[in-house]
Design a protein around this motif. Structure first.
Motif, mmCIF file in Angstrom:
data_model
loop_
_atom_site.group_PDB
_atom_site.id
_atom_site.type_symbol
_atom_site.label_atom_id
_atom_site.label_comp_id
_atom_site.label_asym_id
_atom_site.label_seq_id
_atom_site.Cartn_x
_atom_site.Cartn_y
_atom_site.Cartn_z
ATOM 1 N N ARG A 15 -11.981 28.076 -27.787
ATOM 2 C CA ARG A 15 -11.584 29.400 -28.266
ATOM 3 C C ARG A 15 -11.980 30.520 -27.308
ATOM 4 N NH1 ARG A 15 -7.804 28.058 -31.943
ATOM 5 N NH2 ARG A 15 -8.584 26.384 -33.282
ATOM 6 N N PHE A 16 -13.206 30.431 -26.768
ATOM 7 C CA PHE A 16 -13.739 31.499 -25.913
ATOM 8 C C PHE A 16 -13.873 31.086 -24.457
ATOM 9 C CE2 PHE A 16 -16.252 34.056 -29.342
ATOM 10 C CZ PHE A 16 -15.046 34.493 -29.856
ATOM 11 N N GLY A 17 -13.750 29.795 -24.153
ATOM 12 C CA GLY A 17 -14.085 29.329 -22.815
ATOM 13 C C GLY A 17 -15.594 29.285 -22.646
ATOM 14 N N THR A 18 -16.038 28.959 -21.439
ATOM 15 C CA THR A 18 -17.476 28.965 -21.150
ATOM 16 C C THR A 18 -17.869 30.142 -20.268
ATOM 17 O OG1 THR A 18 -17.219 27.488 -19.230
ATOM 18 C CG2 THR A 18 -17.587 26.452 -21.378
ATOM 19 N N PHE A 19 -16.899 30.798 -19.649
ATOM 20 C CA PHE A 19 -17.112 32.088 -18.993
ATOM 21 C C PHE A 19 -15.806 32.861 -19.073
ATOM 22 C CE2 PHE A 19 -15.164 29.822 -15.514
ATOM 23 C CZ PHE A 19 -14.589 30.766 -14.681
ATOM 24 N N PRO A 32 -25.701 24.909 -15.266
ATOM 25 C CA PRO A 32 -25.320 24.552 -16.645
ATOM 26 C C PRO A 32 -25.888 25.476 -17.712
ATOM 27 C CG PRO A 32 -26.891 22.974 -15.722
ATOM 28 C CD PRO A 32 -26.433 23.834 -14.586
ATOM 29 N N ASP A 33 -27.047 26.086 -17.467
ATOM 30 C CA ASP A 33 -27.590 27.009 -18.470
ATOM 31 C C ASP A 33 -26.686 28.227 -18.640
ATOM 32 O OD1 ASP A 33 -29.747 25.412 -19.021
ATOM 33 O OD2 ASP A 33 -31.098 26.443 -17.640
ATOM 34 N N ALA A 34 -26.103 28.702 -17.531
ATOM 35 C CA ALA A 34 -25.203 29.856 -17.597
ATOM 36 C C ALA A 34 -23.837 29.475 -18.144
ATOM 37 C CB ALA A 34 -25.055 30.487 -16.211
ATOM 38 N N ASN A 35 -23.577 28.181 -18.229
ATOM 39 C CA ASN A 35 -22.310 27.669 -18.749
ATOM 40 C C ASN A 35 -22.478 27.165 -20.180
ATOM 41 O OD1 ASN A 35 -19.474 27.090 -18.029
ATOM 42 N ND2 ASN A 35 -20.047 24.948 -18.354
ATOM 43 N N SER A 36 -23.446 27.746 -20.876
ATOM 44 C CA SER A 36 -23.785 27.321 -22.231
ATOM 45 C C SER A 36 -23.282 28.323 -23.267
ATOM 46 C CB SER A 36 -25.306 27.173 -22.370
ATOM 47 O OG SER A 36 -25.810 26.219 -21.455
ATOM 48 N N ALA A 37 -23.379 27.929 -24.531
ATOM 49 C CA ALA A 37 -23.012 28.803 -25.644
ATOM 50 C C ALA A 37 -24.148 28.827 -26.651
ATOM 51 C CB ALA A 37 -21.730 28.311 -26.306
ATOM 52 N N ILE A 38 -24.278 29.931 -27.370
ATOM 53 C CA ILE A 38 -25.336 30.100 -28.363
ATOM 54 C C ILE A 38 -24.705 30.467 -29.703
ATOM 55 C CG2 ILE A 38 -25.688 32.556 -27.843
ATOM 56 C CD1 ILE A 38 -28.680 32.117 -28.383
ATOM 57 N N ALA A 39 -25.333 30.002 -30.770
ATOM 58 C CA ALA A 39 -24.871 30.349 -32.114
ATOM 59 C C ALA A 39 -26.061 30.352 -33.057
ATOM 60 C CB ALA A 39 -23.819 29.357 -32.607
ATOM 61 N N ASP A 74 -11.529 23.113 -17.431
ATOM 62 C CA ASP A 74 -12.006 22.291 -16.308
ATOM 63 C C ASP A 74 -11.681 22.907 -14.949
ATOM 64 O OD1 ASP A 74 -12.972 20.217 -18.081
ATOM 65 O OD2 ASP A 74 -10.878 19.606 -18.345
ATOM 66 N N VAL A 75 -11.926 24.189 -14.822
ATOM 67 C CA VAL A 75 -11.587 24.863 -13.570
ATOM 68 C C VAL A 75 -12.533 24.481 -12.436
ATOM 69 C CG1 VAL A 75 -10.444 26.811 -14.687
ATOM 70 C CG2 VAL A 75 -12.896 26.924 -14.260
ATOM 71 N N GLU A 76 -13.644 23.834 -12.745
ATOM 72 C CA GLU A 76 -14.534 23.388 -11.674
ATOM 73 C C GLU A 76 -13.885 22.303 -10.813
ATOM 74 O OE1 GLU A 76 -15.837 20.620 -15.083
ATOM 75 O OE2 GLU A 76 -14.648 22.432 -14.727
ATOM 76 N N HIS A 77 -12.837 21.665 -11.350
ATOM 77 C CA HIS A 77 -12.120 20.628 -10.609
ATOM 78 C C HIS A 77 -10.741 21.083 -10.159
ATOM 79 C CE1 HIS A 77 -15.292 17.996 -11.892
ATOM 80 N NE2 HIS A 77 -14.945 18.038 -13.159
ATOM 81 N N ALA A 78 -10.276 22.228 -10.627
ATOM 82 C CA ALA A 78 -8.903 22.658 -10.381
ATOM 83 C C ALA A 78 -8.760 23.290 -9.003
ATOM 84 C CB ALA A 78 -8.458 23.655 -11.445
ATOM 85 N N GLY A 79 -7.601 23.061 -8.386
ATOM 86 C CA GLY A 79 -7.285 23.717 -7.131
ATOM 87 C C GLY A 79 -6.710 25.100 -7.361
ATOM 88 N N LEU A 80 -6.583 25.869 -6.303
ATOM 89 C CA LEU A 80 -6.052 27.225 -6.412
ATOM 90 C C LEU A 80 -4.649 27.252 -7.007
ATOM 91 C CD1 LEU A 80 -7.324 28.682 -3.032
ATOM 92 C CD2 LEU A 80 -7.946 29.540 -5.295
ATOM 93 N N ASP A 81 -3.794 26.343 -6.564
ATOM 94 C CA ASP A 81 -2.430 26.345 -7.076
ATOM 95 C C ASP A 81 -2.379 25.930 -8.541
ATOM 96 O OD1 ASP A 81 -1.364 27.265 -4.741
ATOM 97 O OD2 ASP A 81 -0.716 25.310 -4.001
ATOM 98 N N GLY A 131 -17.635 20.803 -19.551
ATOM 99 C CA GLY A 131 -16.798 21.297 -18.475
ATOM 100 C C GLY A 131 -16.923 22.797 -18.334
ATOM 101 N N VAL A 132 -16.296 23.342 -17.291
ATOM 102 C CA VAL A 132 -16.291 24.788 -17.059
ATOM 103 C C VAL A 132 -14.890 25.296 -17.385
ATOM 104 C CG1 VAL A 132 -16.752 26.638 -15.437
ATOM 105 C CG2 VAL A 132 -17.991 24.477 -15.230
ATOM 106 N N HIS A 133 -14.803 26.154 -18.397
ATOM 107 C CA HIS A 133 -13.510 26.604 -18.899
ATOM 108 C C HIS A 133 -13.446 28.134 -18.828
ATOM 109 C CE1 HIS A 133 -13.622 22.523 -20.161
ATOM 110 N NE2 HIS A 133 -14.402 22.730 -21.215
ATOM 111 N N ALA A 134 -12.436 28.645 -18.160
ATOM 112 C CA ALA A 134 -12.321 30.082 -17.907
ATOM 113 C C ALA A 134 -11.461 30.760 -18.967
ATOM 114 C CB ALA A 134 -11.721 30.331 -16.528
#
Length: 253
Positions: free
Chosen positions: A167-171, A66-73, A109-116, A85-88
């Motif tokens: 706007r930017f996603g989380t990664f 979760p620390d790497a999935n954070s944002a700073i301002a 929410d790609v942490e829950h999404a399947g490949l398709d 969530g994890v947003h690409a």
């Protein structure tokens, strides 16, 4: 030499690069053996891109970090916010107003999404018309604004932490693997940005023997203001491991 006006279709890129000047990047890279991924692709009914597999793997890894999935301002009173969530954020090579530009979209929410699921969203944005898609309406508006006004509007939208995931996603993921590019580093405005080069045959050592295997040069840029190198190295290593151990199709469809 004569000067010309900056292309209005690329104003969003100009505003974005100005906005992320505070980013403090450190760059890592590795190679991932893509034998399992390519075998998985060849056995699937639906064609899936390498980006899809990387997004799928990274989403699950970042959910554990979760620390790497954070944002700073903020500079004088910086704040770090962990995202729910994890947003690409995916970089796209598109045409806008008749000019070739880079655009981006966010897959949520790609942490829950399947490949398709991931592949369908990538194809929708890849094949859609950037001049008419509602998701790019904000970019089209920036084209029509004077540069100072557009810059202020861009900052107003993206600076609040609450707006960053949308706007930017989380990664971020950027790929140049469709061309003979072995590897590159990119800063996508997120704490972690992944850069993908081409998959090609390279020498690897297995059981003491040197042989050829399809490998991917995978880079990771991280914002040192948010995380340190050890955490970033863990994230990169786990993404590499996930790509090299893709399970049976039924487990990831």
């Amino acid at each position: 030499m004569s000067g010309t006006a900056f292309p209005r279709q690329r104003r969003h890129t100009l505003h974005f690069l100005e906005e992320i000047r505070g980013f403090s990047p450190v760059f890592l890279d590795t190679e991932a053996d893509m034998s399992r991924v390519l075998a998985h692709r060849s056995g699937a009914e639906r064609r899936r891109s390498i980006v899809t597999y990387v997004v799928w793997a990274a989403g699950r890894v970042l959910a554990r970090h979760p620390d790497a999935n954070s944002a700073i301002a903020g500079r004088f009173s910086p704040r770090v916010a962990r995202c729910d969530g994890v947003h690409a954020k995916i970089a796209l090579d598109k045409a806008l107003g008749g000019r070739r530009v880079v655009l981006s979209t966010v897959l949520r929410d790609v942490e829950h999404a399947g490949l398709d699921d991931i592949q369908r969203e990538i194809e929708r944005f890849r094949d859609g018309d950037a001049d008419t898609m509602p998701e790019f309406a904000g970019i089209r508006t920036l084209q029509r604004l004077p540069v100072p006004v557009g810059r202020a509007a861009f900052r107003r939208v993206v600076r609040p932490l609450r707006n960053r995931p949308d706007r930017f996603g989380t990664f971020a993921v950027s790929s140049l693997g469709h061309r003979p590019v072995d590897g590159f580093h990119s800063v996508g405005g997120t704490t972690v940005t992944l850069g993908l080069g081409q998959v090609r045959e390279r020498p690897v050592v297995r059981g003491g023997a040197v042989l050829a295997a399809p490998t991917l040069r995978l880079s990771l840029a991280f914002d040192h203001r948010v995380i340190d190198g050890a955490e970033a190295a863990d994230v990169l290593a786990e993404i590499k491991d996930a790509l090299e151990s893709v399970p049976e199709p039924a487990a990831v469809a």
